[in-house]
Design a protein around this motif. Structure first.
Motif, PDB file in Angstrom:
ATOM      1  N   ASP A   1      25.896  13.531  -3.534  1.00 17.21           N
ATOM      2  CA  ASP A   1      24.553  13.754  -2.984  1.00 17.21           C
ATOM      3  C   ASP A   1      23.920  14.998  -3.608  1.00 17.21           C
ATOM      4  OD1 ASP A   1      22.384  13.250  -1.262  1.00 17.21           O
ATOM      5  OD2 ASP A   1      23.169  14.603   0.247  1.00 17.21           O
TER       6      ASP A   1
ATOM      7  N   ASP B   1      20.488  15.436  -6.021  1.00 16.00           N
ATOM      8  CA  ASP B   1      19.424  16.411  -5.726  1.00 16.00           C
ATOM      9  C   ASP B   1      19.102  17.250  -6.963  1.00 16.00           C
ATOM     10  OD1 ASP B   1      19.023  15.609  -3.126  1.00 16.00           O
ATOM     11  OD2 ASP B   1      20.421  17.063  -2.271  1.00 16.00           O
TER      12      ASP B   1
ATOM     13  N   LEU C   1      17.097   7.944  -6.507  1.00 12.85           N
ATOM     14  CA  LEU C   1      16.990   7.782  -5.052  1.00 12.85           C
ATOM     15  C   LEU C   1      17.945   6.709  -4.543  1.00 12.85           C
ATOM     16  CD1 LEU C   1      13.119   8.082  -4.603  1.00 12.85           C
ATOM     17  CD2 LEU C   1      14.848   9.736  -3.877  1.00 12.85           C
TER      18      LEU C   1
ATOM     19  N   LYS D   1      21.318   8.259  -4.385  1.00 15.86           N
ATOM     20  CA  LYS D   1      21.376   9.187  -3.253  1.00 15.86           C
ATOM     21  C   LYS D   1      21.558   8.414  -1.946  1.00 15.86           C
ATOM     22  CE  LYS D   1      18.755  12.909  -1.003  1.00 15.86           C
ATOM     23  NZ  LYS D   1      19.819  13.922  -1.115  1.00 15.86           N
ATOM     24  N   ALA D   2      20.802   7.326  -1.784  1.00 23.64           N
ATOM     25  CA  ALA D   2      20.930   6.502  -0.581  1.00 23.64           C
ATOM     26  C   ALA D   2      22.335   5.923  -0.464  1.00 23.64           C
ATOM     27  CB  ALA D   2      19.893   5.385  -0.603  1.00 23.64           C
TER      28      ALA D   2
ATOM     29  N   CYS E   1      19.708   8.035   5.100  1.00 23.92           N
ATOM     30  CA  CYS E   1      19.695   6.967   4.094  1.00 23.92           C
ATOM     31  C   CYS E   1      18.409   6.153   4.194  1.00 23.92           C
ATOM     32  CB  CYS E   1      20.920   6.068   4.281  1.00 23.92           C
ATOM     33  SG  CYS E   1      20.990   4.675   3.130  1.00 23.92           S
TER      34      CYS E   1
ATOM     35  N   THR F   1      15.560   8.054   2.695  1.00 30.69           N
ATOM     36  CA  THR F   1      15.607   8.036   1.226  1.00 30.69           C
ATOM     37  C   THR F   1      15.115   6.698   0.690  1.00 30.69           C
ATOM     38  OG1 THR F   1      17.481   9.578   1.233  1.00 30.69           O
ATOM     39  CG2 THR F   1      17.126   8.297  -0.766  1.00 30.69           C
TER      40      THR F   1
ATOM     41  N   ASP G   1      11.432   6.499   0.862  1.00 31.48           N
ATOM     42  CA  ASP G   1      10.864   7.254  -0.254  1.00 31.48           C
ATOM     43  C   ASP G   1      10.911   6.408  -1.526  1.00 31.48           C
ATOM     44  OD1 ASP G   1       9.951   9.202  -1.961  1.00 31.48           O
ATOM     45  OD2 ASP G   1      11.708  10.497  -1.814  1.00 31.48           O
TER      46      ASP G   1
END
Length: 307
Positions: free
Chosen positions: A135, A139, A157, A160-161, A173, A176, A179
């Motif tokens: 994670d 970022d 993204l 990341k999710a 989650c 994200t 987004d």
């Protein structure tokens, strides 16, 4: 070399020991490697081009393209720590390039290389099961999000999710993924994950409610048991206090302590005083356990003022 202890010249050992400066250097390097390994460093074996200073455990600065290929080769072999170090070496070179001046910060090629290497590092950490570090790596990849094309932003993204989902941070989650879908509304994989995570989130919420209710019921039951035990203790102390109230005529002290007994009308002050005195004796027994049961005589002193 001559074997010690005799045997004459020409009789050599089965294996000769390395001595002198070369042996000392080898011992020092082995000790350094052991010390670094004990502290958790993953040492990359140099091949003549991977190290910028020859110090074991250092992250070598590598040309980003070279770092990407070397890391991929290590990753494909399941050597995730080694792959991470190679990719970090590429990031080290990118950082040096960014220090060249303000114009480098807007270099889209550097931004895309930075994102690619960070996303690769995130994938390696996910393979290792270290989703927190994955994670964080994403970022870092998104640090210069404005300089990246939409397709790379959605890729970052999504990764990341995936890390957040693996850590059961379902609410994060979903944020994200929201987004991501604002960047690319038609992303099929993101929509599918969103539907799956939404179901998991609702199930998690229901399970949490059940667990809270179960905990509350348990605590409530424990409280009820404790309250009943306290009532039984007070009842026993009341029986031992030496004060006996006439049912239906005198004060119901239990109701009085709950605030359910009506207030005295004040017409018979003598009766009110005697009842107050007896009630005080009873309360003393309830609070301290000191009662008059079995006593033949007791004395009380009063201090008061009259209007």
């Amino acid at each position: 070399q001559v074997a010690p202890g005799g045997g004459g010249p020409g009789r050599s050992r089965g294996a000769s020991a390395v001595s002198g400066p070369a042996g000392a250097m080898a011992d020092d390097e082995a000790a350094m490697r052991a010390a670094l390994a004990a502290k958790g460093f993953d040492i990359i074996e140099g091949d003549g081009s991977d190290s910028d200073d020859g110090i074991p455990g250092r992250i070598p600065s590598l040309e980003p393209g070279v770092a990407r290929e070397k890391g991929k080769a290590a990753f494909d072999k399941g050597k995730y720590d080694k792959a991470i170090k190679y990719w970090q070496g590429g990031l080290k070179a990118i950082l040096s390039a960014l220090c060249a001046g303000p114009h480098a910060l807007g270099d889209q090629n550097l931004s895309e290389l930075d994102l690619t290497l960070n996303l690769n590092i995130a994938m390696a950490y996910m393979k290792k099961g270290d989703f927190e570090m994955a994670d964080r790596s994403v970022d870092k990849a998104l640090a210069r999000r404005d300089a990246l094309p939409p397709n790379l932003v959605t890729k970052a993204l999504y990764r990341k999710a995936s890390a957040q989902r693996a850590m059961h941070r379902l609410e994060e989650c979903l944020e994200t993924l929201k987004d991501l879908l604002e960047v690319e509304a038609g992303n099929t994989a993101a929509k599918q994950m969103q539907n799956e995570v939404d179901r998991e989130w609702k199930l998690q919420c229901r399970q949490q409610k059940k667990n809270m209710k179960k905990l509350f019921d348990t605590l409530s039951g424990e409280n009820k048991v404790e309250e009943e035990r306290a009532r039984e203790e007070r009842r026993a102390r009341r029986d031992q206090c030496g004060v006996v109230w006439i049912a239906g005529e005198d004060v119901d002290s239990d109701a009085f302590s709950r605030g359910d007994a009506p207030a005295a009308d004040g017409k018979d002050w003598g009766l009110a005083l005697s009842r107050t005195s007896l009630w005080a004796i009873e309360q003393l027994a309830l609070e301290t356990g000191a009662g008059l049961h079995g006593a033949e005589r007791a004395s009380a002193w009063f201090l008061g003022a009259s209007s």
